[in-house]
Design a protein around this motif. Structure first.
Motif, mmCIF file in Angstrom:
data_model
loop_
_atom_site.group_PDB
_atom_site.id
_atom_site.type_symbol
_atom_site.label_atom_id
_atom_site.label_comp_id
_atom_site.label_asym_id
_atom_site.label_seq_id
_atom_site.Cartn_x
_atom_site.Cartn_y
_atom_site.Cartn_z
ATOM 1 N N ILE A 1 0.947 -1.279 0.058
ATOM 2 C CA ILE A 1 -0.061 0.031 0.017
ATOM 3 C C ILE A 1 0.859 1.367 0.015
ATOM 4 N N ALA A 2 0.553 2.266 -0.891
ATOM 5 C CA ALA A 2 0.947 3.496 -0.718
ATOM 6 C C ALA A 2 -0.111 4.622 -0.523
ATOM 7 N N LEU A 3 0.195 5.425 0.783
ATOM 8 C CA LEU A 3 -0.905 6.446 1.058
ATOM 9 C C LEU A 3 -0.266 7.504 0.923
ATOM 10 N N CYS A 4 -0.085 8.459 0.007
ATOM 11 C CA CYS A 4 0.593 9.594 -0.311
ATOM 12 C C CYS A 4 0.271 10.776 0.362
ATOM 13 N N GLU A 5 1.276 11.687 0.148
ATOM 14 C CA GLU A 5 1.155 12.921 0.949
ATOM 15 C C GLU A 5 -0.199 13.682 1.358
ATOM 16 N N GLU A 6 -0.374 13.926 2.363
ATOM 17 C CA GLU A 6 -1.834 14.746 2.621
ATOM 18 C C GLU A 6 -3.109 13.732 2.551
ATOM 19 N N SER A 7 -2.920 12.479 2.143
ATOM 20 C CA SER A 7 -3.864 11.646 1.990
ATOM 21 C C SER A 7 -4.590 11.032 3.188
ATOM 22 N N LYS A 8 -5.897 10.611 3.226
ATOM 23 C CA LYS A 8 -6.597 9.880 4.346
ATOM 24 C C LYS A 8 -7.254 8.613 3.942
ATOM 25 N N PHE A 9 -7.119 7.666 5.017
ATOM 26 C CA PHE A 9 -7.892 6.424 5.072
ATOM 27 C C PHE A 9 -9.132 6.882 6.164
ATOM 28 N N ASN A 10 -10.377 6.805 5.702
ATOM 29 C CA ASN A 10 -11.102 7.309 6.763
ATOM 30 C C ASN A 10 -11.723 6.075 7.617
ATOM 31 N N LEU A 11 -12.287 6.395 8.745
ATOM 32 C CA LEU A 11 -12.718 5.472 9.975
ATOM 33 C C LEU A 11 -13.152 4.056 9.411
ATOM 34 N N GLY B 1 -2.982 8.461 -4.339
ATOM 35 C CA GLY B 1 -2.226 9.632 -4.685
ATOM 36 C C GLY B 1 -2.419 10.822 -3.625
ATOM 37 N N PRO B 2 -1.703 11.697 -3.854
ATOM 38 C CA PRO B 2 -1.998 12.908 -2.694
ATOM 39 C C PRO B 2 -3.264 13.692 -2.473
ATOM 40 N N HIS B 3 -3.515 13.943 -1.625
ATOM 41 C CA HIS B 3 -4.767 14.822 -1.415
ATOM 42 C C HIS B 3 -6.109 14.108 -1.577
ATOM 43 N N SER B 4 -6.184 12.926 -1.208
ATOM 44 C CA SER B 4 -7.428 12.232 -1.492
ATOM 45 C C SER B 4 -7.812 11.495 -0.134
ATOM 46 N N LYS B 5 -9.177 11.064 -0.271
ATOM 47 C CA LYS B 5 -10.079 10.340 0.917
ATOM 48 C C LYS B 5 -10.323 9.134 0.606
ATOM 49 N N VAL B 6 -10.219 8.030 1.177
ATOM 50 C CA VAL B 6 -10.695 6.731 0.738
ATOM 51 C C VAL B 6 -11.316 6.220 1.944
ATOM 52 N N GLY B 7 -12.554 5.634 1.962
ATOM 53 C CA GLY B 7 -13.197 4.862 2.882
ATOM 54 C C GLY B 7 -13.830 3.503 2.479
ATOM 55 N N GLY B 8 -14.429 2.919 3.155
ATOM 56 C CA GLY B 8 -14.836 1.503 2.738
ATOM 57 C C GLY B 8 -13.900 0.292 2.547
ATOM 58 N N GLU B 9 -14.186 -0.380 1.267
ATOM 59 C CA GLU B 9 -13.130 -1.209 0.768
ATOM 60 C C GLU B 9 -12.740 -1.032 -0.226
ATOM 61 N N VAL B 10 -11.428 -1.276 -0.365
ATOM 62 C CA VAL B 10 -10.560 -1.426 -1.873
ATOM 63 C C VAL B 10 -9.894 -2.306 -2.122
ATOM 64 N N ASN B 11 -9.431 -2.837 -3.140
ATOM 65 C CA ASN B 11 -8.611 -3.862 -3.373
ATOM 66 C C ASN B 11 -7.721 -3.571 -4.799
ATOM 67 N N ASN B 12 -6.691 -3.482 -4.553
ATOM 68 C CA ASN B 12 -5.708 -3.448 -5.738
ATOM 69 C C ASN B 12 -6.183 -2.158 -6.851
ATOM 70 N N ILE B 13 -6.129 -0.844 -6.429
ATOM 71 C CA ILE B 13 -6.581 0.130 -7.000
ATOM 72 C C ILE B 13 -5.637 1.231 -7.124
ATOM 73 N N VAL B 14 -5.464 2.090 -8.169
ATOM 74 C CA VAL B 14 -4.631 3.478 -8.169
ATOM 75 C C VAL B 14 -5.468 4.580 -8.194
ATOM 76 N N ILE B 15 -5.119 5.412 -7.406
ATOM 77 C CA ILE B 15 -5.923 6.855 -7.592
ATOM 78 C C ILE B 15 -4.862 7.938 -7.659
ATOM 79 N N PHE B 16 -4.958 8.497 -8.768
ATOM 80 C CA PHE B 16 -3.718 9.436 -9.211
ATOM 81 C C PHE B 16 -3.428 10.601 -8.217
ATOM 82 N N GLY B 17 -4.919 11.079 -7.569
ATOM 83 C CA GLY B 17 -4.779 12.250 -6.585
ATOM 84 C C GLY B 17 -5.862 12.956 -6.516
#
Length: 386
Positions: free
Chosen positions: A207-217, A228-244
């Motif tokens: 896993i890479a959680l980039c600068e200023e990003s968050k995994f929610n509760l 990618g940077p400045h993103s927020k992610v919650g719920g369930e994810v598997n093998n994804i790439v978010i650019f930012g």
């Protein structure tokens, strides 16, 4: 030394992700391709040869001695050494295609190249959007070593549970992780500067959680995943790439997918990544203008920049979403959702361009990023021509 990143071979193959950026600005692993090459070759002087409508935003090459490079591959140590040793007029060739050349960009042409050397080692090349998630583990491993070698990680708070080798976890300065579980037995975990892992998250590397990003509760994150940077992610994810600069803040599942910048997935958005009959997934190919087999059993969604889904959106296996699409109608939308679609269904009207500008400006302002006239011109070109 100026690096000149070329789009000539692969730009169309990575659509819709490259409607708004050159190939070198895509993210995979921890870094974008351009960021990776800057670190590998120890230079910040970069420029791009890309589509005319993108060139105003992405700097044209200066007419000086430069390293011309096709950016979307990971070099071996030997190939990297070969690149660094290139003399003016020399080039490296891979699979009968020019890969890297040291040239003078003033009147650049292949006639300048006096010596071509074939690379016989197998390189990890990214040739289509699905490669970005499929090879993401290898890219995370590559970048992890590149970024952390000789450096010391911040300590992991004792409130957390940890499994695996401590050397496979790196926490940058300012990052916060409390009351979560992290497992590096399955891959490395990189937590970027000022990133946050909220309470109750379960992280299973790589896993890479980039600068200023968050995994929610309570987020459940399976690797290989890059946020990618400045993103927020919650719920369930598997093998994804978010650019930012993208939010998937609520419950819902997304797997085996690539999502661009400035996207927002509404609460309980779910993306299927496996067909009921376990068949290979087909994806829309913008070059051939037809659906083509990916060779993969697992593939979810490929989403261009500025696209949005409403709450309870259901995306079918192998869905391609263009730029600035708004998906909000009931039922499964088609596997190709066009640029600026207003609704997400085939034949829906287009999102009004001025309204698209307005939404983009508001979304970017939330991250204190200006929506410039250049950004406006790019969206206008896509709206009118692509």
């Amino acid at each position: 030394m100026q690096l000149v990143f070329s789009d000539s071979r692969f730009w169309e193959d990575f659509l819709p992700l490259t409607f708004t950026r050159p190939v070198a600005e895509m993210r995979c692993g921890i870094l974008t391709f351009s960021e990776r090459w800057q670190k590998l070759l120890e230079t910040s002087e970069i420029s791009f040869i890309t589509e005319d409508f993108l060139q105003e935003k992405f700097k044209k090459p200066e007419l000086v001695e430069s390293l011309f490079i096709v950016p979307n591959f990971l070099p071996t140590e030997k190939v990297l050494a070969q690149i660094k040793d290139l003399k003016l007029g020399e080039a490296l060739v891979y699979e009968n295609e020019l890969l890297v050349a040291k040239v003078n960009m003033d009147n650049f042409s292949l006639h300048q190249i006096e010596k071509m050397t074939d690379i016989h080692e197998e390189l990890l090349f990214f040739k289509q959007p699905t490669d970005l998630f499929f090879y993401n583990e290898k890219a995370i491993d590559f970048d992890f070593v590149l970024l952390t070698k000789g450096r010391t990680s911040q300590e992991l708070s004792e409130t957390n549970g940890f499994l695996g080798n401590a050397d496979d976890l790196f926490i940058e300065e300012g990052a916060s992780i409390e009351f979560s579980t992290l497992n590096t037995k399955t891959g490395k975990i990189y937590i970027g500067k000022n990133a946050e892992v909220m309470e109750g998250c379960n992280l299973r590397g790589p896993i890479a959680l980039c600068e200023e990003s968050k995994f929610n509760l309570g987020a459940k994150i399976y690797g290989a995943t890059t946020i990618g940077p400045h993103s927020k992610v919650g719920g369930e994810v598997n093998n994804i790439v978010i650019f930012g600069y993208t939010n998937k803040g609520h419950d819902g599942f997304v797997g085996n997918s690539v999502i661009g910048e400035w996207c927002n997935l509404g609460a309980d958005t779910n993306s299927s990544n496996l067909k009921n009959n376990y068949a290979e997934v087909k994806l829309w190919n913008y070059r051939t203008k037809r659906f083509a087999n990916t060779g993969l059993q697992f593939a979810g969604v490929i989403m261009g920049d500025h696209s949005k889904t409403a709450i309870n959106t259901q995306l079918n296996t192998g869905t391609v979403v263009g730029v600035a699409a708004n998906i909000f109608k009931s039922g499964f939308p088609p596997n190709l959702i066009e640029n600026f679609s207003w609704g997400g269904m085939k034949g829906d009207e287009k999102f009004k361009l001025e309204k698209a500008y307005e939404v983009a400006e508001k979304a970017m302002a939330r991250r204190k990023v200006p929506f410039t006239d250049v950004d406006r011109n790019i969206l206008k070109y896509i709206y009118q021509n692509l």
